[in-house]
Write a protein that holds these residues in place. Structure first.
Motif, PDB file in Angstrom:
ATOM      1  N   THR A  20       0.830  -1.206   0.000  1.00 52.86           N
ATOM      2  CA  THR A  20       0.000   0.000   0.000  1.00 52.86           C
ATOM      3  C   THR A  20       0.869   1.262   0.000  1.00 52.86           C
ATOM      4  O   THR A  20       0.507   2.246  -0.638  1.00 52.86           O
ATOM      5  N   ARG A  21       2.014   1.221   0.647  1.00 54.51           N
ATOM      6  CA  ARG A  21       2.926   2.377   0.603  1.00 54.51           C
ATOM      7  C   ARG A  21       3.459   2.601  -0.810  1.00 54.51           C
ATOM      8  O   ARG A  21       3.576   3.731  -1.271  1.00 54.51           O
ATOM      9  N   ALA A  22       3.791   1.509  -1.502  1.00 51.39           N
ATOM     10  CA  ALA A  22       4.283   1.627  -2.876  1.00 51.39           C
ATOM     11  C   ALA A  22       3.184   2.144  -3.803  1.00 51.39           C
ATOM     12  O   ALA A  22       3.450   2.956  -4.701  1.00 51.39           O
ATOM     13  N   LEU A  23       1.957   1.689  -3.591  1.00 48.68           N
ATOM     14  CA  LEU A  23       0.838   2.189  -4.399  1.00 48.68           C
ATOM     15  C   LEU A  23       0.610   3.676  -4.137  1.00 48.68           C
ATOM     16  O   LEU A  23       0.373   4.446  -5.073  1.00 48.68           O
ATOM     17  N   SER A  64       0.207 -11.616  -6.262  1.00 48.64           N
ATOM     18  CA  SER A  64       0.258 -11.850  -4.828  1.00 48.64           C
ATOM     19  C   SER A  64       1.639 -11.492  -4.308  1.00 48.64           C
ATOM     20  O   SER A  64       2.639 -11.664  -5.002  1.00 48.64           O
ATOM     21  N   GLY A  65       1.679 -10.996  -3.075  1.00 43.94           N
ATOM     22  CA  GLY A  65       2.957 -10.625  -2.459  1.00 43.94           C
ATOM     23  C   GLY A  65       3.338  -9.200  -2.788  1.00 43.94           C
ATOM     24  O   GLY A  65       2.658  -8.507  -3.538  1.00 43.94           O
ATOM     25  N   PHE A  66       4.435  -8.749  -2.200  1.00 40.43           N
ATOM     26  CA  PHE A  66       4.941  -7.403  -2.463  1.00 40.43           C
ATOM     27  C   PHE A  66       5.667  -7.425  -3.795  1.00 40.43           C
ATOM     28  O   PHE A  66       6.695  -8.082  -3.937  1.00 40.43           O
ATOM     29  N   ARG A  67       5.126  -6.752  -4.805  1.00 38.99           N
ATOM     30  CA  ARG A  67       5.671  -6.777  -6.166  1.00 38.99           C
ATOM     31  C   ARG A  67       5.903  -5.358  -6.675  1.00 38.99           C
ATOM     32  O   ARG A  67       5.105  -4.824  -7.439  1.00 38.99           O
ATOM     33  N   PRO A  68       6.986  -4.693  -6.232  1.00 41.47           N
ATOM     34  CA  PRO A  68       7.237  -3.331  -6.694  1.00 41.47           C
ATOM     35  C   PRO A  68       7.391  -3.245  -8.210  1.00 41.47           C
ATOM     36  O   PRO A  68       7.036  -2.233  -8.813  1.00 41.47           O
ATOM     37  N   ASP A  69       7.878  -4.305  -8.840  1.00 42.97           N
ATOM     38  CA  ASP A  69       8.007  -4.307 -10.301  1.00 42.97           C
ATOM     39  C   ASP A  69       6.638  -4.233 -10.963  1.00 42.97           C
ATOM     40  O   ASP A  69       6.435  -3.498 -11.932  1.00 42.97           O
ATOM     41  N   TRP A  70       5.676  -4.938 -10.432  1.00 39.00           N
ATOM     42  CA  TRP A  70       4.323  -4.961 -10.975  1.00 39.00           C
ATOM     43  C   TRP A  70       3.648  -3.615 -10.751  1.00 39.00           C
ATOM     44  O   TRP A  70       2.980  -3.081 -11.636  1.00 39.00           O
ATOM     45  N   ILE A  71       3.844  -3.031  -9.573  1.00 41.32           N
ATOM     46  CA  ILE A  71       3.282  -1.712  -9.265  1.00 41.32           C
ATOM     47  C   ILE A  71       3.850  -0.672 -10.208  1.00 41.32           C
ATOM     48  O   ILE A  71       3.123   0.182 -10.729  1.00 41.32           O
TER      49      ILE A  71
END
Length: 86
Positions: A20-23, A64-71
């Motif tokens: 949520t922080r990355a978003l 699923s999971g923390f995916r900064p690349d996807w974000i």
């Protein structure tokens, strides 16, 4: 503009918080659904074989999971001309 994402989370989940922080940092709109309080959402995640949180869902894809690349990819698409007109 990209439609809001849905983030399925669990309490005290570090990956959920990081997601949520990355978003937020990417300026992407989202809504949060707590899997411990929404039985229907929890059942849906099990039906789709997600076994860990967070689960981030767009209209057409999910991860699923923390995916900064996807974000980052979703954020890059945010202002794409073909999406801006919809």
């Amino acid at each position: 503009m990209i439609e809001p994402l849905t983030v399925y989370t669990l309490p005290n989940c570090m990956q959920c918080t990081m997601t949520t922080r990355a978003l937020d940092a990417a300026g992407l709109p989202y809504s949060v659904i707590d899997l411990t309080t929404d039985e229907r959402a929890s059942d849906l995640m099990q039906q789709f074989s997600y076994t860990s949180a967070p689960v981030v869902v767009t209209r057409v894809v999910s991860c699923s999971g923390f995916r900064p690349d996807w974000i980052a990819k979703i954020a890059a698409l945010r202002d794409h001309p073909s999406l801006a007109s919809k």
